[in-house]
Write a protein that holds these residues in place. Structure first.
Motif, PDB file in Angstrom:
ATOM      1  N   ALA A   1       0.826  -1.193   0.000  1.00  0.00           N
ATOM      2  CA  ALA A   1       0.000   0.000   0.000  1.00  0.00           C
ATOM      3  C   ALA A   1       0.861   1.243   0.000  1.00  0.00           C
ATOM      4  CB  ALA A   1      -0.924   0.011   1.215  1.00  0.00           C
ATOM      5  N   VAL A   2       0.288   2.309  -0.538  1.00  0.00           N
ATOM      6  CA  VAL A   2       0.928   3.616  -0.507  1.00  0.00           C
ATOM      7  C   VAL A   2      -0.152   4.662  -0.240  1.00  0.00           C
ATOM      8  CG1 VAL A   2       0.724   3.948  -3.014  1.00  0.00           C
ATOM      9  CG2 VAL A   2       2.467   5.198  -1.730  1.00  0.00           C
ATOM     10  N   ASP A   3       0.207   5.647   0.582  1.00  0.00           N
ATOM     11  CA  ASP A   3      -0.672   6.782   0.851  1.00  0.00           C
ATOM     12  C   ASP A   3      -0.251   7.924  -0.058  1.00  0.00           C
ATOM     13  OD1 ASP A   3      -0.788   6.176   4.435  1.00  0.00           O
ATOM     14  OD2 ASP A   3      -1.975   5.357   2.793  1.00  0.00           O
ATOM     15  N   ARG A   4      -1.176   8.382  -0.871  1.00  0.00           N
ATOM     16  CA  ARG A   4      -0.854   9.439  -1.821  1.00  0.00           C
ATOM     17  C   ARG A   4      -2.088  10.280  -2.063  1.00  0.00           C
ATOM     18  NH1 ARG A   4      -1.055  10.103  -7.413  1.00  0.00           N
ATOM     19  NH2 ARG A   4       0.621  11.380  -8.276  1.00  0.00           N
ATOM     20  N   THR A   5      -1.908  11.590  -2.033  1.00  0.00           N
ATOM     21  CA  THR A   5      -3.002  12.550  -2.267  1.00  0.00           C
ATOM     22  C   THR A   5      -4.239  12.191  -1.449  1.00  0.00           C
ATOM     23  OG1 THR A   5      -3.811  11.348  -4.228  1.00  0.00           O
ATOM     24  CG2 THR A   5      -2.193  13.104  -4.576  1.00  0.00           C
ATOM     25  N   SER A   6      -4.037  12.024  -0.152  1.00  0.00           N
ATOM     26  CA  SER A   6      -5.110  11.777   0.808  1.00  0.00           C
ATOM     27  C   SER A   6      -5.844  10.457   0.594  1.00  0.00           C
ATOM     28  CB  SER A   6      -6.133  12.924   0.795  1.00  0.00           C
ATOM     29  OG  SER A   6      -5.500  14.143   1.063  1.00  0.00           O
ATOM     30  N   SER A   7      -5.299   9.580  -0.195  1.00  0.00           N
ATOM     31  CA  SER A   7      -5.912   8.269  -0.404  1.00  0.00           C
ATOM     32  C   SER A   7      -4.881   7.180  -0.168  1.00  0.00           C
ATOM     33  CB  SER A   7      -6.454   8.147  -1.833  1.00  0.00           C
ATOM     34  OG  SER A   7      -7.479   9.081  -2.073  1.00  0.00           O
ATOM     35  N   ARG A   8      -5.361   6.020   0.240  1.00  0.00           N
ATOM     36  CA  ARG A   8      -4.494   4.848   0.369  1.00  0.00           C
ATOM     37  C   ARG A   8      -4.809   3.920  -0.807  1.00  0.00           C
ATOM     38  NH1 ARG A   8      -3.497   2.243   6.032  1.00  0.00           N
ATOM     39  NH2 ARG A   8      -1.983   3.955   5.977  1.00  0.00           N
ATOM     40  N   TYR A   9      -3.749   3.567  -1.510  1.00  0.00           N
ATOM     41  CA  TYR A   9      -3.897   2.682  -2.656  1.00  0.00           C
ATOM     42  C   TYR A   9      -3.369   1.297  -2.299  1.00  0.00           C
ATOM     43  CZ  TYR A   9      -4.754   6.929  -5.306  1.00  0.00           C
ATOM     44  OH  TYR A   9      -5.279   8.106  -5.759  1.00  0.00           O
ATOM     45  N   TRP A  10      -4.083   0.301  -2.776  1.00  0.00           N
ATOM     46  CA  TRP A  10      -3.744  -1.090  -2.483  1.00  0.00           C
ATOM     47  C   TRP A  10      -3.461  -1.869  -3.759  1.00  0.00           C
ATOM     48  CZ3 TRP A  10      -3.553  -2.270   2.647  1.00  0.00           C
ATOM     49  CH2 TRP A  10      -4.268  -1.458   3.527  1.00  0.00           C
ATOM     50  N   GLY A  11      -2.612  -2.880  -3.633  1.00  0.00           N
ATOM     51  CA  GLY A  11      -2.485  -3.845  -4.697  1.00  0.00           C
ATOM     52  C   GLY A  11      -3.577  -4.894  -4.570  1.00  0.00           C
ATOM     53  N   GLN A  12      -3.512  -5.897  -5.427  1.00  0.00           N
ATOM     54  CA  GLN A  12      -4.549  -6.933  -5.434  1.00  0.00           C
ATOM     55  C   GLN A  12      -4.267  -8.010  -4.399  1.00  0.00           C
ATOM     56  OE1 GLN A  12      -1.978  -7.006  -7.436  1.00  0.00           O
ATOM     57  NE2 GLN A  12      -1.302  -9.143  -7.376  1.00  0.00           N
ATOM     58  N   GLY A  13      -3.061  -8.044  -3.873  1.00  0.00           N
ATOM     59  CA  GLY A  13      -2.703  -8.999  -2.834  1.00  0.00           C
ATOM     60  C   GLY A  13      -2.087 -10.270  -3.392  1.00  0.00           C
ATOM     61  N   THR A  14      -1.328 -10.940  -2.539  1.00  0.00           N
ATOM     62  CA  THR A  14      -0.747 -12.230  -2.892  1.00  0.00           C
ATOM     63  C   THR A  14      -0.904 -13.169  -1.693  1.00  0.00           C
ATOM     64  OG1 THR A  14       1.214 -13.357  -3.773  1.00  0.00           O
ATOM     65  CG2 THR A  14       1.624 -11.575  -2.202  1.00  0.00           C
ATOM     66  N   GLN A  15      -1.344 -14.383  -1.946  1.00  0.00           N
ATOM     67  CA  GLN A  15      -1.647 -15.327  -0.883  1.00  0.00           C
ATOM     68  C   GLN A  15      -0.375 -15.989  -0.369  1.00  0.00           C
ATOM     69  OE1 GLN A  15      -4.783 -16.344   0.548  1.00  0.00           O
ATOM     70  NE2 GLN A  15      -3.401 -17.361   1.989  1.00  0.00           N
ATOM     71  N   VAL A  16      -0.217 -15.975   0.941  1.00  0.00           N
ATOM     72  CA  VAL A  16       0.865 -16.699   1.609  1.00  0.00           C
ATOM     73  C   VAL A  16       0.223 -17.717   2.552  1.00  0.00           C
ATOM     74  CG1 VAL A  16       2.782 -16.538   3.230  1.00  0.00           C
ATOM     75  CG2 VAL A  16       2.504 -14.803   1.438  1.00  0.00           C
ATOM     76  N   THR A  17       0.566 -18.973   2.359  1.00  0.00           N
ATOM     77  CA  THR A  17       0.024 -20.029   3.192  1.00  0.00           C
ATOM     78  C   THR A  17       1.168 -20.787   3.855  1.00  0.00           C
ATOM     79  OG1 THR A  17      -1.887 -20.276   1.731  1.00  0.00           O
ATOM     80  CG2 THR A  17      -1.446 -22.075   3.268  1.00  0.00           C
ATOM     81  N   VAL A  18       1.123 -20.864   5.174  1.00  0.00           N
ATOM     82  CA  VAL A  18       2.167 -21.552   5.933  1.00  0.00           C
ATOM     83  C   VAL A  18       1.558 -22.797   6.549  1.00  0.00           C
ATOM     84  CG1 VAL A  18       3.910 -21.346   7.729  1.00  0.00           C
ATOM     85  CG2 VAL A  18       3.211 -19.317   6.424  1.00  0.00           C
ATOM     86  N   SER A  19       2.080 -23.941   6.157  1.00  0.00           N
ATOM     87  CA  SER A  19       1.553 -25.200   6.673  1.00  0.00           C
ATOM     88  C   SER A  19       2.337 -25.628   7.910  1.00  0.00           C
ATOM     89  CB  SER A  19       1.635 -26.283   5.606  1.00  0.00           C
ATOM     90  OG  SER A  19       2.980 -26.521   5.248  1.00  0.00           O
ATOM     91  N   SER A  20       1.632 -26.288   8.811  1.00  0.00           N
ATOM     92  CA  SER A  20       2.271 -26.718  10.067  1.00  0.00           C
ATOM     93  C   SER A  20       2.880 -28.106   9.939  1.00  0.00           C
ATOM     94  CB  SER A  20       1.249 -26.691  11.198  1.00  0.00           C
ATOM     95  OG  SER A  20       0.145 -27.504  10.865  1.00  0.00           O
TER      96      SER A  20
END
Length: 116
Positions: free
Chosen positions: A97-116
């Motif tokens: 994320a980045v805060d720019r011009t009074s807005s926060r912009y997000w990416g689409q995300g990436t899944q991280v899965t940690v198995s036990s």
């Protein structure tokens, strides 16, 4: 329009490592503080780490301090999150994320899965 594209997520065993990346475009990347957040199923999105634009100071949530490292390459307009000693509770979708011009912009995300 700000663009943030995360990559590098995947499945890893507990105790393992993973590095996720966020490629930024359509703004002057080197002038902005960048952050990583995560959201686990059924939970609110939470802060993970941030890095300033000027001096590269870093900030971490207590839950990841000492295990995760945030860094940036201004020449490549990319911010990274190196995740070590991963735990099942680190399983989440990771967003930059980045805060720019009074807005926060997000990416689409990436899944991280940690198995036990």
């Amino acid at each position: 329009q700000v663009q943030l594209v995360e990559s590098g997520g995947g499945l890893v065993q507990a105790g393992g490592s993973l590095r996720v990346s966020c490629a930024a475009s359509k703004f002057t990347f080197s002038l902005y503080r960048m952050g990583w957040f995560r959201q686990a199923p059924g939970k609110e999105r939470e802060f993970v780490a941030a890095i300033t634009w000027s001096d590269g100071n870093t900030y971490y949530a207590d839950s990841v301090k000492g295990r995760f490292i945030i860094s940036r390459d201004n020449a490549k307009n990319t911010v990274y999150l190196q995740m070590n000693s991963l735990k099942p509770e680190d399983t989440a979708v990771y967003y930059c994320a980045v805060d720019r011009t009074s807005s926060r912009y997000w990416g689409q995300g990436t899944q991280v899965t940690v198995s036990s």
